[in-house]
Design an enzyme around this catalytic site. Structure first.
Site, PDB file in Angstrom:
ATOM      1  CD1 TRP A   8      45.580  70.393  39.219  1.00 49.36           C
ATOM      2  CD2 TRP A   8      44.467  69.847  41.082  1.00 49.36           C
ATOM      3  NE1 TRP A   8      46.162  71.054  40.266  1.00 49.36           N
ATOM      4  CE2 TRP A   8      45.504  70.736  41.423  1.00 49.36           C
ATOM      5  CE3 TRP A   8      43.641  69.374  42.095  1.00 49.36           C
ATOM      6  CZ2 TRP A   8      45.733  71.161  42.726  1.00 49.36           C
ATOM      7  CZ3 TRP A   8      43.872  69.788  43.386  1.00 49.36           C
ATOM      8  CH2 TRP A   8      44.904  70.677  43.690  1.00 49.36           C
ATOM      9  CG  ASN A  51      35.572  67.411  39.198  1.00 46.48           C
ATOM     10  OD1 ASN A  51      36.459  67.393  40.051  1.00 46.48           O
ATOM     11  ND2 ASN A  51      34.905  68.503  38.869  1.00 46.48           N
ATOM     12  N   GLY A  52      36.317  64.897  41.483  1.00 47.02           N
ATOM     13  CA  GLY A  52      35.994  64.781  42.908  1.00 47.02           C
ATOM     14  C   GLY A  52      36.833  63.688  43.555  1.00 47.02           C
ATOM     15  CE  LYS A  80      46.856  86.449  43.184  1.00 51.27           C
ATOM     16  NZ  LYS A  80      45.603  86.274  43.810  1.00 51.27           N
ATOM     17  CD  GLU A  89      47.700  82.195  43.643  1.00 53.39           C
ATOM     18  OE1 GLU A  89      47.456  83.408  43.494  1.00 53.39           O
ATOM     19  OE2 GLU A  89      46.836  81.317  43.526  1.00 53.39           O
ATOM     20  CG  HIS A  99      56.660  91.270  68.041  1.00 50.55           C
ATOM     21  ND1 HIS A  99      57.014  91.550  69.340  1.00 50.55           N
ATOM     22  CD2 HIS A  99      55.866  92.291  67.634  1.00 50.55           C
ATOM     23  CE1 HIS A  99      56.430  92.686  69.718  1.00 50.55           C
ATOM     24  NE2 HIS A  99      55.728  93.158  68.689  1.00 50.55           N
ATOM     25  CE  LYS A 103      39.966  81.561  38.472  1.00 48.33           C
ATOM     26  NZ  LYS A 103      40.667  82.649  39.181  1.00 48.33           N
TER      27      LYS A 103
HETATM   28  C1  AGP Z   1      43.753  82.842  44.090  1.00 52.27           C
HETATM   29  O1  AGP Z   1      44.746  83.497  43.389  1.00 52.27           O
HETATM   30  C2  AGP Z   1      43.969  81.439  44.288  1.00 52.27           C
HETATM   31  N1  AGP Z   1      44.207  80.754  43.084  1.00 52.27           N
HETATM   32  C3  AGP Z   1      43.174  80.692  45.339  1.00 52.27           C
HETATM   33  O2  AGP Z   1      43.738  81.059  46.548  1.00 52.27           O
HETATM   34  C4  AGP Z   1      41.650  80.906  45.412  1.00 52.27           C
HETATM   35  O3  AGP Z   1      41.373  82.217  45.816  1.00 52.27           O
HETATM   36  C5  AGP Z   1      41.048  79.885  46.395  1.00 52.27           C
HETATM   37  O4  AGP Z   1      41.287  78.595  45.925  1.00 52.27           O
HETATM   38  C6  AGP Z   1      39.574  80.094  46.632  1.00 52.27           C
HETATM   39  O5  AGP Z   1      38.836  79.959  45.464  1.00 52.27           O
HETATM   40  P1  AGP Z   1      37.360  80.488  45.337  1.00 52.27           P
HETATM   41  O6  AGP Z   1      37.395  81.953  45.512  1.00 52.27           O
HETATM   42  O7  AGP Z   1      36.940  80.069  43.952  1.00 52.27           O
HETATM   43  O8  AGP Z   1      36.561  79.820  46.399  1.00 52.27           O
END
Ligand code: AGP
Length: 602
Positions: free
Chosen positions: A75, A99-100, A482, A485, A501, A597
């Site tokens: 990613w 990763n990171g 939602k 996204e 406002h 995710k």
């Molecule tokens: C949720 O639909 C999102 N994809 C995103 O906002 C997510 O909730 C956020 O990245 C936090 O993730 P976590 O709950 O795994 O910490």
């Protein structure tokens, strides 16, 4: 977010890597790659886009005999999603996946370039493999060179390195990003989470920050800053059924439908006839606590916002909520009578994890509400309450939000019980409502069909406003998140009383207002707010148990005896609304563009 897999052994390696990466798809990615060393033969394949592209490229290849192998879904953080930037990254004779983020990569890169090293990618990761090969010239073993490399890195990483100079060994290190080691006889597996190795490994060890080492056939040697370390493996779960789609079009759809079941799991053994119990918490866990601070991101932040109303109203405890990425840099004033709560589905969100570490450094007691046991946030917290939502694969969180909110509602009652701020009568009334929640979450055919029909009228326009008051304001934020996204349409959540406002200036027939109008909470107030919008010709989709004659579209909800029941029922409506619009728009609902995710970088 990036995903890592690794395998060392005699089995066919390509399939193990590709299957493992498939299991990590839910983390989000834009390219993928694998590298395999078998004796003196080295193979490497990369592809941008979905894993099927990588499968296509590796079609003609099959591994044979003993070998070492690593794989990665990327990613993009440093550099665009191109094949050159995809992992594994090659040095002269070694490969690395990571990763990171390596924070000091620029400085290392400049040094290496001054030595004449040619970089092919724009990534921070490539520095690891070149630094290793530089160290390998002077150190007396590949492991010593790897150890020296790791000691130089700053930032968050989980990394695997294979090299022709040690063709029987996988080198690994973890700091701030998740990684585990799976075991089955002489076979050794690596992965970012346990799903890729379920059914393959029988035992697992979850690496801690600062640990590194090497794996050879049948043996793993582990080290940390203090030297060699013993470790204890644990049995790996075998339950993978919950990770299947069960005939639904998308994981997100399946996850919306299973909310009623998982909610029962969340309550099991915790919601009793006349009390709320958490075996996870010591009886005196809340002693000395007079305030609560919650940090989270995204959807988890919305459940936190909801709970702030409940903690103050029910438990009479002051509760502040902050977005974790903001909290990190504001130099917050923290006092040790404050319980620090983090909420996270994945338990790996970098901003939330860092906020937690800050709170711990300030001496605060910490509690995490999380869906993933053994995750970094759970391990870092003094106590953890698991939400028990099961694996959530859809990038857009649904059942995690529902279960987080339920745990927080339960926790507000629990605190009220402990601190005697709630009467037995109110407790009983809340518990009665809670026990009805699974029923409220059932998706009926009629409701889903209605949202399917209605969704075709909401594919355009110049924006959506989800509006609500009180706990329905965070629900409005969540409904809007939602929708944006997965549909890529612009949507905002707003407190209904605040529209006048400013945002009401946007009102016209192409402004879609989704009005959350619960009967049991401030109905007349929100009704007036919606009337103001309707008078300016905004298109209104009202969600309410009470018919509302100014609505252009109307979804009648069924449960109106308690605000939380109305909350959960409306939550399902907004989730299905987003789902059906996005499916009509032809989007990949489970893996929306640009999203991951699990966001394990800052
Ligand atoms: C949720 O639909 C999102 N994809 C995103 O906002 C997510 O909730 C956020 O990245 C936090 O993730 P976590 O709950 O795994 O910490």
């Amino acid at each position: 977010m990036c995903g890592i897999v690794g395998y060392l052994g005699k089995k066919e390696k390509k399939e193990i890597l590709l299957d493992g990466l498939q299991e990590l798809e839910y983390r989000g990615y834009d390219s993928a790659g694998i590298a395999i060393i078998e004796g003196d033969k080295l193979y490497n394949f990369k592809a941008i886009g979905k894993l099927k592209n990588l499968r296509e490229k590796t079609k003609a290849y099959e591994s044979e005999g003993f070998g070492i192998s690593i794989g990665h879904t990327r990613w993009a953080t440093h550099g665009k999603p191109t094949e050159l930037n995809a992992h594994p990254h090659l040095g002269a004779y070694s490969y690395v996946v990571h990763n990171g983020i390596i924070e000091n990569y620029q400085e290392i890169k400049e040094e290496l370039q001054a030595d004449g090293v040619n970089f092919l990618s724009q990534t921070d990761t490539e520095t690891i493999v070149h630094l290793f090969e530089k160290n390998n010239k002077y150190e007396n073993s590949a492991f010593a060179a790897f150890e020296k490399t790791i000691q130089r890195l700053r930032g968050a990483y989980a990394t695997l390195l294979i090299t022709e100079s040690a063709p029987d060994t996988i080198f690994f290190a973890k700091n701030g990003s998740p990684m585990l080691i799976g075991f089955n006889g002489d076979d050794i597996y690596f992965a970012s989470s346990d799903t890729p190795i379920i059914g393959k490994a029988t035992e697992v060890y979850y690496l801690e920050d600062g640990e590194y080492g090497y794996a050879k056939e049948g043996e793993v040697k582990l080290f940390d800053g203090q030297g060699k370390k013993n470790f204890t493996k644990q049995a790996l779960t075998t339950d993978k059924i919950s990770a299947q789609k069960d005939g639904y079009r998308f994981f997100m759809e399946k996850e919306i439908y299973e909310q009623n079941h998982v909610m029962s799991e969340t309550m099991m053994g915790r919601v009793l006839d006349n009390s709320i119990e958490f075996n996870e918490l010591d009886a005196n866990f809340f002693d000395g606590i007079s305030a609560i601070k919650i940090c989270a991101c995204g959807t988890s932040y919305h459940s936190a916002l909801t709970s702030a109303y409940l903690f103050e109203r029910i438990a009479k405890v002051r509760c502040d909520v902050e977005i974790a990425s903001e909290f990190r840099y504001k130099e917050p004033l923290l006092t040790d009578d404050t319980l620090f709560i983090t909420i996270s589905q994945s338990g790996e969100t970098a901003d939330t994890l860092e906020a937690l570490k800050m709170a711990k450094r300030a001496g605060l007691k910490s509690l995490s509400i999380c869906n993933v046991d053994n995750s970094s946030i759970v391990r870092e917290s003094d106590a953890a309450i698991l939400t028990r939502a099961g694996i959530e694969k859809g990038v857009a969180s649904t059942k995690a939000f529902a279960t987080q909110t339920m745990v927080l509602w339960m926790l507000a009652l629990y605190v009220g019980q402990k601190q005697k701020t709630i009467s037995d009568e109110i407790l009983k009334r809340e518990i009665d409502a809670m026990l009805q929640t699974p029923k409220v979450l059932i998706v009926t055919e009629k409701l889903h069909a209605k949202l399917y029909r209605l969704s075709k009228r909401y594919l355009h326009g110049h924006g959506f406003f989800f509006i609500g008051r009180d706990i329905f304001f965070p629900l409005a934020l969540e409904g809007a998140l939602k929708l944006k996204e997965i549909s890529y349409l612009h949507a905002e959540g707003y407190p209904a009383g605040e529209m006048k406002h400013g945002p009401i200036a946007l009102a016209d027939s192409e402004l879609f207002t989704i009005a959350l109008m619960p009967k049991s909470m401030h109905y007349d107030k929100i009704k007036s707010n919606v009337e103001e919008l309707s008078a300016r010709d905004a298109t209104i989709l009202a969600i309410s148990p009470k018919p509302f004659e100014l609505a252009d579209d109307f979804i009648q909800t069924a449960y109106d005896s308690h605000p939380m029941l109305e909350f959960f029922e409306m939550m399902v409506v907004t989730q299905l609304f987003a789902l059906e619009i996005s499916i009509r728009l032809g989007n990949d609902v489970d893996m929306p563009r640009n999203l991951a995710k699990s966001v394990t970088v800052e």
